[in-house]
Scaffold this motif. Structure first.
Motif, PDB file in Angstrom:
ATOM      1  N   PHE A 192       6.107   4.954  10.892  1.00 37.87           N
ATOM      2  CA  PHE A 192       5.007   4.059  11.274  1.00 37.87           C
ATOM      3  C   PHE A 192       3.704   4.416  10.560  1.00 37.87           C
ATOM      4  O   PHE A 192       2.834   3.557  10.382  1.00 37.87           O
ATOM      5  CB  PHE A 192       4.795   4.131  12.797  1.00 37.87           C
ATOM      6  N   PHE A 193       3.560   5.672  10.143  1.00 34.32           N
ATOM      7  CA  PHE A 193       2.308   6.156   9.580  1.00 34.32           C
ATOM      8  C   PHE A 193       2.199   5.882   8.085  1.00 34.32           C
ATOM      9  O   PHE A 193       1.111   5.550   7.584  1.00 34.32           O
ATOM     10  CB  PHE A 193       2.191   7.656   9.864  1.00 34.32           C
ATOM     11  N   TYR A 194       3.292   6.001   7.345  1.00 39.26           N
ATOM     12  CA  TYR A 194       3.226   5.887   5.889  1.00 39.26           C
ATOM     13  C   TYR A 194       2.875   4.479   5.386  1.00 39.26           C
ATOM     14  O   TYR A 194       2.143   4.360   4.395  1.00 39.26           O
ATOM     15  CB  TYR A 194       4.525   6.388   5.256  1.00 39.26           C
ATOM     16  N   PRO A 195       3.361   3.407   6.002  1.00 39.27           N
ATOM     17  CA  PRO A 195       2.890   2.084   5.570  1.00 39.27           C
ATOM     18  C   PRO A 195       1.376   1.935   5.710  1.00 39.27           C
ATOM     19  O   PRO A 195       0.727   1.295   4.871  1.00 39.27           O
ATOM     20  CB  PRO A 195       3.645   1.131   6.507  1.00 39.27           C
ATOM     21  N   PHE A 196       0.805   2.550   6.759  1.00 36.86           N
ATOM     22  CA  PHE A 196      -0.653   2.552   6.915  1.00 36.86           C
ATOM     23  C   PHE A 196      -1.304   3.349   5.788  1.00 36.86           C
ATOM     24  O   PHE A 196      -2.338   2.942   5.229  1.00 36.86           O
ATOM     25  CB  PHE A 196      -1.021   3.147   8.284  1.00 36.86           C
ATOM     26  N   LEU A 197      -0.701   4.491   5.435  1.00 40.03           N
ATOM     27  CA  LEU A 197      -1.223   5.282   4.327  1.00 40.03           C
ATOM     28  C   LEU A 197      -1.169   4.510   3.012  1.00 40.03           C
ATOM     29  O   LEU A 197      -2.055   4.642   2.160  1.00 40.03           O
ATOM     30  CB  LEU A 197      -0.426   6.590   4.185  1.00 40.03           C
ATOM     31  N   TYR A 198      -0.125   3.695   2.848  1.00 34.41           N
ATOM     32  CA  TYR A 198      -0.014   2.894   1.618  1.00 34.41           C
ATOM     33  C   TYR A 198      -1.170   1.913   1.509  1.00 34.41           C
ATOM     34  O   TYR A 198      -1.748   1.724   0.426  1.00 34.41           O
ATOM     35  CB  TYR A 198       1.318   2.157   1.590  1.00 34.41           C
ATOM     36  N   SER A 199      -1.512   1.271   2.628  1.00 37.57           N
ATOM     37  CA  SER A 199      -2.639   0.323   2.613  1.00 37.57           C
ATOM     38  C   SER A 199      -3.947   1.048   2.302  1.00 37.57           C
ATOM     39  O   SER A 199      -4.807   0.510   1.588  1.00 37.57           O
ATOM     40  CB  SER A 199      -2.734  -0.417   3.948  1.00 37.57           C
ATOM     41  N   LEU A 200      -4.112   2.278   2.811  1.00 33.47           N
ATOM     42  CA  LEU A 200      -5.303   3.063   2.473  1.00 33.47           C
ATOM     43  C   LEU A 200      -5.303   3.453   1.001  1.00 33.47           C
ATOM     44  O   LEU A 200      -6.350   3.429   0.341  1.00 33.47           O
ATOM     45  CB  LEU A 200      -5.365   4.333   3.330  1.00 33.47           C
ATOM     46  N   ASN A 201      -4.135   3.796   0.489  1.00 25.82           N
ATOM     47  CA  ASN A 201      -4.038   4.223  -0.907  1.00 25.82           C
ATOM     48  C   ASN A 201      -4.353   3.086  -1.867  1.00 25.82           C
ATOM     49  O   ASN A 201      -4.854   3.326  -2.972  1.00 25.82           O
ATOM     50  CB  ASN A 201      -2.644   4.783  -1.197  1.00 25.82           C
ATOM     51  N   GLY A 208       4.492   4.954  -7.623  1.00 25.81           N
ATOM     52  CA  GLY A 208       3.857   6.240  -7.357  1.00 25.81           C
ATOM     53  C   GLY A 208       3.904   6.608  -5.890  1.00 25.81           C
ATOM     54  O   GLY A 208       4.182   7.760  -5.530  1.00 25.81           O
ATOM     55  N   PHE A 209       3.643   5.619  -5.032  1.00 21.55           N
ATOM     56  CA  PHE A 209       3.689   5.900  -3.599  1.00 21.55           C
ATOM     57  C   PHE A 209       5.121   6.157  -3.148  1.00 21.55           C
ATOM     58  O   PHE A 209       5.352   6.908  -2.202  1.00 21.55           O
ATOM     59  CB  PHE A 209       3.100   4.731  -2.804  1.00 21.55           C
ATOM     60  N   GLY A 210       6.078   5.558  -3.827  1.00 22.11           N
ATOM     61  CA  GLY A 210       7.485   5.830  -3.519  1.00 22.11           C
ATOM     62  C   GLY A 210       7.845   7.285  -3.783  1.00 22.11           C
ATOM     63  O   GLY A 210       8.545   7.911  -2.985  1.00 22.11           O
ATOM     64  N   ILE A 211       7.355   7.833  -4.905  1.00 21.32           N
ATOM     65  CA  ILE A 211       7.600   9.245  -5.199  1.00 21.32           C
ATOM     66  C   ILE A 211       6.939  10.121  -4.134  1.00 21.32           C
ATOM     67  O   ILE A 211       7.523  11.108  -3.669  1.00 21.32           O
ATOM     68  CB  ILE A 211       7.092   9.606  -6.605  1.00 21.32           C
ATOM     69  N   TYR A 212       5.730   9.752  -3.732  1.00 23.92           N
ATOM     70  CA  TYR A 212       5.031  10.484  -2.672  1.00 23.92           C
ATOM     71  C   TYR A 212       5.840  10.456  -1.374  1.00 23.92           C
ATOM     72  O   TYR A 212       6.017  11.480  -0.710  1.00 23.92           O
ATOM     73  CB  TYR A 212       3.653   9.866  -2.458  1.00 23.92           C
ATOM     74  N   THR A 213       6.366   9.302  -1.039  1.00 26.63           N
ATOM     75  CA  THR A 213       7.164   9.157   0.177  1.00 26.63           C
ATOM     76  C   THR A 213       8.437  10.000   0.094  1.00 26.63           C
ATOM     77  O   THR A 213       8.768  10.760   1.004  1.00 26.63           O
ATOM     78  CB  THR A 213       7.539   7.680   0.411  1.00 26.63           C
ATOM     79  N   GLY A 214       9.156   9.887  -1.007  1.00 25.92           N
ATOM     80  CA  GLY A 214      10.406  10.625  -1.162  1.00 25.92           C
ATOM     81  C   GLY A 214      10.214  12.121  -1.202  1.00 25.92           C
ATOM     82  O   GLY A 214      11.107  12.878  -0.804  1.00 25.92           O
ATOM     83  N   SER A 215       9.046  12.566  -1.647  1.00 28.22           N
ATOM     84  CA  SER A 215       8.800  14.002  -1.776  1.00 28.22           C
ATOM     85  C   SER A 215       8.233  14.623  -0.510  1.00 28.22           C
ATOM     86  O   SER A 215       8.153  15.859  -0.419  1.00 28.22           O
ATOM     87  CB  SER A 215       7.840  14.274  -2.943  1.00 28.22           C
ATOM     88  N   THR A 216       7.848  13.813   0.473  1.00 31.70           N
ATOM     89  CA  THR A 216       7.181  14.372   1.656  1.00 31.70           C
ATOM     90  C   THR A 216       7.794  13.990   3.001  1.00 31.70           C
ATOM     91  O   THR A 216       7.530  14.660   4.000  1.00 31.70           O
ATOM     92  CB  THR A 216       5.688  13.969   1.686  1.00 31.70           C
ATOM     93  N   VAL A 217       8.589  12.931   3.053  1.00 26.79           N
ATOM     94  CA  VAL A 217       9.172  12.500   4.330  1.00 26.79           C
ATOM     95  C   VAL A 217      10.480  13.244   4.571  1.00 26.79           C
ATOM     96  O   VAL A 217      11.229  13.541   3.636  1.00 26.79           O
ATOM     97  CB  VAL A 217       9.388  10.976   4.351  1.00 26.79           C
TER      98      VAL A 217
END
Length: 348
Positions: free
Chosen positions: A173-182, A194-203
């Motif tokens: 629920f939090f990462y889609p919000f982070l994407y909008s901020l990014n 780029g955000f996909g790599i961030y997601t895959g590397s941290t979730v």
């Protein structure tokens, strides 16, 4: 010859683990479960813990042989077969930047877990390591893969899995919000990819990564899954390093280190399967069947782990494991963003 008797003795526990695994796999296929990133492995341990804590005490003795076989032997086989989900070609899709990001986040997250867990929170080393492994690699699957190496108790493994499930679910629920901020701040370059790599590397979990990616877009989903699978691929060499490191540490009871490192051969088998799968000799249909069998084996291991876990033992762990997992989650979100920013900016 004791094998027939041993098999008969294992049947009740194996049957229960198989029944729980089948139920978990069926539930995980429901759209609601998929949208919330609840995988068969997560559901299997929840169902197993529920049944294990409700059933009469004497039943546990009858089930013990099959339950122990499931959470030990079937677990190792499941980890080996997990290699059929990965190929060396997956690494090429995220490039050296994606590999570097995964490696930095994996190492830093695990290091923080050991440091903060044992020194600041005064937790036992095994629980700290298991939480760190689950947070840094691939959630519940990494925790159960690390259990034979770390030699954690069932309650320690269950606590670690519970923490990564909690914060992995929050991520959905939090990462889609982070994407909008990014999109406004542009801290992580590269748009959806780029955000996909961030997601895959941290979730934490693969299922959670998929759920987040689908809520953002196709490009984010593709790169997130590939980055996550590259992170999963690091599990085997990571476990071998952990085994070597533990062999040099003093044992909590004897105060002496182990004489030699115990090589986790199932991790070596995992690497061998990845290399074989990279040759693409098997048809896609065969790979699909193997992946279903592998999910069933891992779900049986998780179910068995749940059955043998007591809620009282988890309560005794207190709030410290949750605090550690929260700190690691904050590092993954914030520290991971800066790692992605720095590496991607350097490459681009």
């Amino acid at each position: 010859m004791r094998s027939p008797l041993s098999l008969n003795g294992m049947l009740p526990g194996l049957a229960l683990a198989a029944l729980i695994a089948a139920s978990a796999m069926a539930l995980s296929s429901l759209p609601w479960m998929q949208s919330h990133g609840l995988s068969a492995l997560t559901l299997a341990i929840v169902l197993g813990m529920t049944l294990g804590n409700l059933m009469p005490g004497p039943w546990h003795g009858t089930l013990a042989p099959g339950v122990n076989f499931s959470k030990q032997r079937l677990l190792r086989l499941g980890v080996v077969l997990y290699g059929f989900r990965l190929t060396i070609q997956d690494v090429g899709h995220v490039g050296w930047a994606g590999i570097a990001i995964d490696a930095v986040i994996l190492g830093s997250t695990f290091g923080l877990a050991c440091l903060i867990g044992t020194r600041w929170l005064a937790m036992d080393r095994k629980t700290s390591m298991l939480i760190g492994i689950g947070s840094s690699v691939c959630g519940a699957a990494a925790v159960i893969a690390a259990e034979p190496v770390v030699k954690g108790r069932a309650d320690q493994v269950a606590v670690a899995i519970a923490t990564v499930v909690v914060f992995g679910t929050i991520s959905i629920f939090f990462y889609p919000f982070l994407y909008s901020l990014n999109e406004q701040w542009q801290l992580i370059p590269g748009g959806q990819a780029g955000f996909g790599i961030y997601t895959g590397s941290t979730v934490h979990e693969v299922a959670q990564v998929v759920a987040i990616g689908k809520s953002i877009g196709v490009e984010a989903t593709d790169t997130a899954v590939i980055a996550k699978m590259v992170r999963v691929m690091m599990l085997a060499p990571f476990l071998i390093c952990i085994a070597a490191w533990l062999a040099r540490q003093p044992d909590a009871e004897s105060g002496r280190g182990s004489a030699k490192a115990m090589i986790p051969w199932f991790a070596v088998g995992f690497v061998a399967v990845v290399l074989f799968n990279s040759l693409r000799l098997l048809p896609a249909a065969a790979n699909d069947v193997i992946n279903v069998v592998d999910t069933a084996l891992l779900a049986m291991a998780m179910a068995a782990l749940g059955v043998s876990t007591r809620v009282g033992a988890i309560r005794q762990a207190g709030a410290k494991p949750l605090v550690l997992a929260l700190i690691l989650f904050a590092w993954l979100v914030i520290g991971g963003a800066f790692v992605n920013h720095w590496v991607m900016s350097f490459v681009l």
